[in-house]
Scaffold this motif. Structure first.
Motif, PDB file in Angstrom:
ATOM      1  N   GLY A   1       0.800  -1.226   0.000  1.00 53.35           N
ATOM      2  CA  GLY A   1       0.000   0.000   0.000  1.00 53.35           C
ATOM      3  C   GLY A   1       0.825   1.263   0.000  1.00 53.35           C
ATOM      4  O   GLY A   1       0.434   2.260   0.621  1.00 53.35           O
ATOM      5  N   SER A   2       1.944   1.247  -0.706  1.00 51.73           N
ATOM      6  CA  SER A   2       2.705   2.482  -0.860  1.00 51.73           C
ATOM      7  C   SER A   2       2.206   3.210  -2.110  1.00 51.73           C
ATOM      8  O   SER A   2       1.089   2.993  -2.565  1.00 51.73           O
ATOM      9  CB  SER A   2       4.203   2.178  -0.925  1.00 51.73           C
ATOM     10  OG  SER A   2       4.963   3.367  -0.791  1.00 51.73           O
ATOM     11  N   TYR A   3       3.044   4.055  -2.689  1.00 48.69           N
ATOM     12  CA  TYR A   3       2.570   4.987  -3.714  1.00 48.69           C
ATOM     13  C   TYR A   3       2.061   4.281  -4.976  1.00 48.69           C
ATOM     14  O   TYR A   3       1.002   4.631  -5.502  1.00 48.69           O
ATOM     15  CB  TYR A   3       3.684   5.976  -4.063  1.00 48.69           C
ATOM     16  CG  TYR A   3       4.308   6.587  -2.841  1.00 48.69           C
ATOM     17  CD1 TYR A   3       3.644   7.574  -2.119  1.00 48.69           C
ATOM     18  CD2 TYR A   3       5.536   6.143  -2.371  1.00 48.69           C
ATOM     19  CE1 TYR A   3       4.199   8.120  -0.978  1.00 48.69           C
ATOM     20  CE2 TYR A   3       6.104   6.685  -1.223  1.00 48.69           C
ATOM     21  CZ  TYR A   3       5.430   7.666  -0.527  1.00 48.69           C
ATOM     22  OH  TYR A   3       5.976   8.190   0.613  1.00 48.69           O
ATOM     23  N   ALA A   4       2.787   3.291  -5.474  1.00 48.06           N
ATOM     24  CA  ALA A   4       2.346   2.591  -6.687  1.00 48.06           C
ATOM     25  C   ALA A   4       1.062   1.830  -6.429  1.00 48.06           C
ATOM     26  O   ALA A   4       0.123   1.876  -7.236  1.00 48.06           O
ATOM     27  CB  ALA A   4       3.449   1.647  -7.177  1.00 48.06           C
TER      28      ALA A   4
ATOM     29  N   ASP B   1       6.876  16.034   3.329  1.00 44.52           N
ATOM     30  CA  ASP B   1       7.252  14.799   4.012  1.00 44.52           C
ATOM     31  C   ASP B   1       6.575  13.619   3.295  1.00 44.52           C
ATOM     32  O   ASP B   1       5.348  13.607   3.136  1.00 44.52           O
ATOM     33  CB  ASP B   1       6.777  14.868   5.462  1.00 44.52           C
ATOM     34  CG  ASP B   1       7.208  13.672   6.298  1.00 44.52           C
ATOM     35  OD1 ASP B   1       7.473  12.595   5.738  1.00 44.52           O
ATOM     36  OD2 ASP B   1       7.243  13.819   7.535  1.00 44.52           O
ATOM     37  N   PRO B   2       7.326  12.605   2.855  1.00 44.05           N
ATOM     38  CA  PRO B   2       6.703  11.488   2.139  1.00 44.05           C
ATOM     39  C   PRO B   2       5.687  10.732   2.982  1.00 44.05           C
ATOM     40  O   PRO B   2       4.739  10.143   2.437  1.00 44.05           O
ATOM     41  CB  PRO B   2       7.880  10.600   1.744  1.00 44.05           C
ATOM     42  CG  PRO B   2       9.006  11.017   2.620  1.00 44.05           C
ATOM     43  CD  PRO B   2       8.796  12.457   2.909  1.00 44.05           C
TER      44      PRO B   2
ATOM     45  N   ASN C   1      10.893   4.670   1.201  1.00 47.98           N
ATOM     46  CA  ASN C   1      11.454   5.984   1.535  1.00 47.98           C
ATOM     47  C   ASN C   1      11.084   6.428   2.952  1.00 47.98           C
ATOM     48  O   ASN C   1      11.042   7.614   3.252  1.00 47.98           O
ATOM     49  CB  ASN C   1      11.025   7.035   0.509  1.00 47.98           C
ATOM     50  CG  ASN C   1       9.529   7.313   0.535  1.00 47.98           C
ATOM     51  OD1 ASN C   1       8.771   6.665   1.266  1.00 47.98           O
ATOM     52  ND2 ASN C   1       9.089   8.276  -0.261  1.00 47.98           N
ATOM     53  N   ARG C   2      10.863   5.454   3.834  1.00 47.34           N
ATOM     54  CA  ARG C   2      10.433   5.795   5.200  1.00 47.34           C
ATOM     55  C   ARG C   2      11.492   6.570   5.976  1.00 47.34           C
ATOM     56  O   ARG C   2      11.172   7.245   6.962  1.00 47.34           O
ATOM     57  CB  ARG C   2      10.054   4.521   5.963  1.00 47.34           C
ATOM     58  CG  ARG C   2      11.169   3.501   6.104  1.00 47.34           C
ATOM     59  CD  ARG C   2      10.659   2.171   6.658  1.00 47.34           C
ATOM     60  NE  ARG C   2      11.711   1.157   6.738  1.00 47.34           N
ATOM     61  CZ  ARG C   2      12.068   0.375   5.727  1.00 47.34           C
ATOM     62  NH1 ARG C   2      11.461   0.500   4.545  1.00 47.34           N
ATOM     63  NH2 ARG C   2      13.016  -0.524   5.893  1.00 47.34           N
TER      64      ARG C   2
ATOM     65  N   ALA D   1       1.860   9.865   1.828  1.00 48.70           N
ATOM     66  CA  ALA D   1       1.279   8.529   1.940  1.00 48.70           C
ATOM     67  C   ALA D   1      -0.007   8.540   2.760  1.00 48.70           C
ATOM     68  O   ALA D   1      -1.017   7.933   2.369  1.00 48.70           O
ATOM     69  CB  ALA D   1       2.291   7.575   2.560  1.00 48.70           C
ATOM     70  N   SER D   2      -0.005   9.239   3.893  1.00 49.79           N
ATOM     71  CA  SER D   2      -1.198   9.238   4.748  1.00 49.79           C
ATOM     72  C   SER D   2      -2.350   9.999   4.100  1.00 49.79           C
ATOM     73  O   SER D   2      -3.515   9.583   4.201  1.00 49.79           O
ATOM     74  CB  SER D   2      -0.867   9.837   6.117  1.00 49.79           C
ATOM     75  OG  SER D   2      -0.463  11.189   6.004  1.00 49.79           O
ATOM     76  N   LYS D   3      -2.043  11.083   3.408  1.00 52.54           N
ATOM     77  CA  LYS D   3      -3.093  11.827   2.702  1.00 52.54           C
ATOM     78  C   LYS D   3      -3.679  10.985   1.576  1.00 52.54           C
ATOM     79  O   LYS D   3      -4.907  10.965   1.372  1.00 52.54           O
ATOM     80  CB  LYS D   3      -2.518  13.131   2.147  1.00 52.54           C
ATOM     81  CG  LYS D   3      -3.526  14.013   1.445  1.00 52.54           C
ATOM     82  CD  LYS D   3      -2.873  15.310   0.977  1.00 52.54           C
ATOM     83  CE  LYS D   3      -3.882  16.198   0.255  1.00 52.54           C
ATOM     84  NZ  LYS D   3      -3.246  17.471  -0.205  1.00 52.54           N
ATOM     85  N   SER D   4      -2.818  10.272   0.858  1.00 55.73           N
ATOM     86  CA  SER D   4      -3.293   9.416  -0.223  1.00 55.73           C
ATOM     87  C   SER D   4      -4.195   8.313   0.319  1.00 55.73           C
ATOM     88  O   SER D   4      -5.245   8.000  -0.256  1.00 55.73           O
ATOM     89  CB  SER D   4      -2.107   8.806  -0.972  1.00 55.73           C
ATOM     90  OG  SER D   4      -1.287   9.808  -1.520  1.00 55.73           O
ATOM     91  N   ARG D   5      -3.784   7.721   1.430  1.00 53.14           N
ATOM     92  CA  ARG D   5      -4.602   6.657   2.025  1.00 53.14           C
ATOM     93  C   ARG D   5      -5.968   7.191   2.455  1.00 53.14           C
ATOM     94  O   ARG D   5      -6.997   6.541   2.222  1.00 53.14           O
ATOM     95  CB  ARG D   5      -3.861   6.046   3.225  1.00 53.14           C
ATOM     96  CG  ARG D   5      -4.682   5.009   3.967  1.00 53.14           C
ATOM     97  CD  ARG D   5      -3.864   4.274   5.010  1.00 53.14           C
ATOM     98  NE  ARG D   5      -4.705   3.400   5.824  1.00 53.14           N
ATOM     99  CZ  ARG D   5      -4.245   2.486   6.683  1.00 53.14           C
ATOM    100  NH1 ARG D   5      -2.933   2.340   6.831  1.00 53.14           N
ATOM    101  NH2 ARG D   5      -5.071   1.732   7.390  1.00 53.14           N
TER     102      ARG D   5
END
Length: 296
Positions: free
Chosen positions: A10-13, A54-55, A38-39, A59-63
């Motif tokens: 469940g990362s960016y891709a 901040d990556p 990239n944590r 990630a959290s916004k995308s989720r």
């Protein structure tokens, strides 16, 4: 319940693929082990509209945006096995049990095998990097060290003078031929043959002869391999690249196993956040088409 697609990773891709599918009102389950590549990085760069963010925030916004769609389910868990055939896959997890799906998407990322230098791993993603487009600008044209790992490192050393004054540490990992040596010298790259004893401080290179050289940042080219053995265990073909091993896919991002797709760093080179998102979006669209036209 049988999901249309289970996305493993469940990362960016993986999230980019899932977004295309839930917007087509398909049932999607994301299973994520929470190990973004990239944590360790504090800021992401080179990603349009998110430069300097901040990556973890990206990630959290995308989720959160994904979970606003009613056909999206999410499990924080580790996949331990996957089996089956197209339209009848089963994914087993460490804590949540088994789940069924018509299609699988492997977005599991990669592991980075770094040169075995004390202090290097601890600085990975903070002051030691692999992508100049992601991290070179912030070094402000300062001193940059490139640590050789394998032949592709020469290309890295040739490129990085765009971002600063470069020293290339061969570190007994490679031998330079005359053509590469002349090209590096023409690019203003200093070649250092003394082995590295350790990395210290922010980005200091301590050499075997006792010298200490300070840099704004360091770059190296890790060897990559899929972060989990799932693809190989399912019978998906792997392929060798100049940067390591990846899952082999066709133009539609489908692996050699019908109904199993792969995207992101585990299935393409080169690697960056932007490229992973684009690859995931393309995989998601093709997954949807495979459900609409299964015989195409």
């Amino acid at each position: 319940m049988t999901h249309d697609v289970i996305v493993i990773g469940g990362s960016y891709a993986g999230m980019a693929a899932a977004l295309q599918l839930v917007r087509a009102r398909r049932s999607v389950l994301i299973i994520d082990a929470g190990r973004r590549r990239n944590r360790n990085a504090t800021l992401a760069h080179g990603f349009l509209s998110q430069d300097g963010v901040d990556p973890a925030v990206i990630a959290s916004k995308s989720r959160a945006q994904l979970q606003a769609y009613p056909t999206l389910a999410w499990r924080d868990d580790v996949v331990i096995a996957a089996s089956g055939t197209r339209d009848a896959f089963v994914v087993r997890t460490a804590d949540s049990g088994a789940f069924a799906a018509r299609r699988l998407l492997l977005a599991t990322g990669v592991l980075d095998a770094l040169p075995a230098i004390p202090g290097l791993q601890e600085r990975w993603g903070r002051s030691v990097f692999h992508c100049p487009y992601c991290h070179g600008y912030e070094l402000d044209q300062g001193r940059i060290g490139v640590i050789a790992a394998y032949p592709m490192s020469v290309h890295q050393a040739q490129l990085l003078p765009e971002w600063g004054t470069v020293t290339f540490f061969l570190n007994e990992a490679i031998e330079l031929d005359d053509v590469a040596s002349r090209d590096l010298q023409a690019r203003g790259v200093a070649i250092e043959r003394t082995p590295i004893a350790a990395i210290d401080g922010h980005a200091d290179v301590v050499l075997a002869d006792g010298r200490r050289l300070a840099f704004a940042g360091l770059f190296t080219a890790p060897k990559n391999a899929p972060a989990t053995p799932l693809a190989e265990a399912m019978g998906c073909l792997l392929m060798e690249t100049p940067m390591g091993t990846q899952v082999q896919t066709n133009d539609a991002k489908e692996t050699s196993v019908p109904g199993v797709f792969a995207c992101g760093d585990t299935a393409r080179i080169p690697h960056s956040l932007s490229l992973a998102v684009g690859d995931g979006a393309w995989a998601g669209a093709n997954l949807h088409r495979s459900l609409v036209w299964p015989d195409a």
